[in-house]
Design a protein around this motif. Structure first.
Motif, PDB file in Angstrom:
ATOM      1  N   SER A 180      -2.529 -21.615  52.473  1.00  0.00           N
ATOM      2  CA  SER A 180      -3.519 -20.537  52.441  1.00  0.00           C
ATOM      3  C   SER A 180      -3.426 -19.738  51.148  1.00  0.00           C
ATOM      4  N   GLU A 181      -2.202 -19.640  50.584  1.00  0.00           N
ATOM      5  CA  GLU A 181      -2.057 -18.955  49.302  1.00  0.00           C
ATOM      6  C   GLU A 181      -2.811 -19.713  48.214  1.00  0.00           C
ATOM      7  N   SER A 182      -2.732 -21.036  48.270  1.00  0.00           N
ATOM      8  CA  SER A 182      -3.456 -21.871  47.318  1.00  0.00           C
ATOM      9  C   SER A 182      -4.963 -21.692  47.483  1.00  0.00           C
ATOM     10  N   TYR A 237     -13.314 -27.656  44.513  1.00  0.00           N
ATOM     11  CA  TYR A 237     -12.122 -27.195  45.223  1.00  0.00           C
ATOM     12  C   TYR A 237     -10.945 -26.978  44.275  1.00  0.00           C
ATOM     13  N   SER A 238     -11.093 -27.424  43.020  1.00  0.00           N
ATOM     14  CA  SER A 238     -10.047 -27.259  42.019  1.00  0.00           C
ATOM     15  C   SER A 238     -10.689 -27.182  40.635  1.00  0.00           C
ATOM     16  N   PRO A 239     -10.126 -26.372  39.750  1.00  0.00           N
ATOM     17  CA  PRO A 239     -10.676 -26.312  38.390  1.00  0.00           C
ATOM     18  C   PRO A 239     -10.322 -27.541  37.549  1.00  0.00           C
ATOM     19  N   SER A 274     -15.520 -16.788  38.802  1.00  0.00           N
ATOM     20  CA  SER A 274     -16.421 -17.708  38.101  1.00  0.00           C
ATOM     21  C   SER A 274     -17.879 -17.395  38.390  1.00  0.00           C
ATOM     22  N   LYS A 275     -18.176 -16.968  39.618  1.00  0.00           N
ATOM     23  CA  LYS A 275     -19.555 -16.572  39.954  1.00  0.00           C
ATOM     24  C   LYS A 275     -19.982 -15.374  39.116  1.00  0.00           C
ATOM     25  N   GLU A 299     -10.216 -19.369  45.875  1.00  0.00           N
ATOM     26  CA  GLU A 299     -11.323 -18.455  46.188  1.00  0.00           C
ATOM     27  C   GLU A 299     -11.462 -17.377  45.115  1.00  0.00           C
ATOM     28  N   LYS A 300     -10.338 -16.882  44.595  1.00  0.00           N
ATOM     29  CA  LYS A 300     -10.381 -15.891  43.511  1.00  0.00           C
ATOM     30  C   LYS A 300     -11.018 -16.497  42.263  1.00  0.00           C
ATOM     31  N   ILE A 301     -10.626 -17.721  41.945  1.00  0.00           N
ATOM     32  CA  ILE A 301     -11.198 -18.409  40.777  1.00  0.00           C
ATOM     33  C   ILE A 301     -12.699 -18.581  40.978  1.00  0.00           C
TER      34      ILE A 301
END
Length: 185
Positions: free
Chosen positions: A2-4, A127-129, A15-16, A9-11
């Motif tokens: 969940s930390e990941s 789901y990942s940068p 990004s939005k 979600e922060k990224i």
């Protein structure tokens, strides 16, 4: 896990926000480019009238020596200007070309912002940068940005290019790690 997910979600959230700001800046650059190109064409089209008006302003003292010296910085020969030997159309051509150049630079900035926006859009949707599509857009963005900066300064362009190359290598490594992680799961 969940930390990941909260970090992802922060990224995505940041990004939005970045995507919104970039889209606004891109629209502004496009509007400036259109205005500059139209005005530049009009100035070049009215070059003869502009030359006459400038000469009249000099004769009447409306334009003073310091104004002409500042004007000479963009390409008008000061001596020819003061002696009245300047072709009537030269002032309009110089000003029009200068304004057209501003329009072209604005278009280039809009293109760079477009690719930066694509990177942030991909950040929002994945789901990942660390995805191959993001790396492709980053490479395009960094190449355009480096070329754009190189035109103004060789040293700064070289530094930007080196930094961009390092960031690309980091993202490529992250992409490999993400691929290994996805295969493990």
């Amino acid at each position: 896990m969940s930390e990941s997910n909260s970090k992802i979600e922060k990224i995505q959230k940041s990004s939005k926000t970045a995507l919104l700001v970039i889209n606004i800046a891109k629209i502004f650059c496009i509007a400036c480019a259109v205005i500059a190109i139209v005005v530049g064409c009009i100035v070049i089209g009215m070059r003869t009238q502009m030359g006459r008006e400038f000469q009249t302003a000099i004769d009447e003292g409306t334009i003073i020596r310091e104004d002409i010296i500042n004007f000479a910085k963009i390409g008008v020969d000061y001596e020819k200007f003061m002696e009245g030997k300047l072709a009537d159309s030269e002032i309009g051509i110089v000003l029009g070309t200068y304004i057209l150049t501003i329009g072209i630079v604005s278009i280039c900035m809009a293109v760079v912002l477009h690719f930066v926006g694509k990177v942030f859009k991909d950040f929002c949707e994945s789901y990942s940068p660390f995805q191959p599509g993001i790396i492709k857009n980053l490479k395009i963005t960094f190449v355009l940005l480096t070329v754009f900066v190189l035109k103004s300064s060789l040293l700064i362009g070289a530094i930007v290019g080196l930094a961009a190359w390092c960031v690309i290598n980091i993202f490529e490594y992250g992409c490999e790690l993400q691929k290994q992680s996805d295969e493990t799961l």
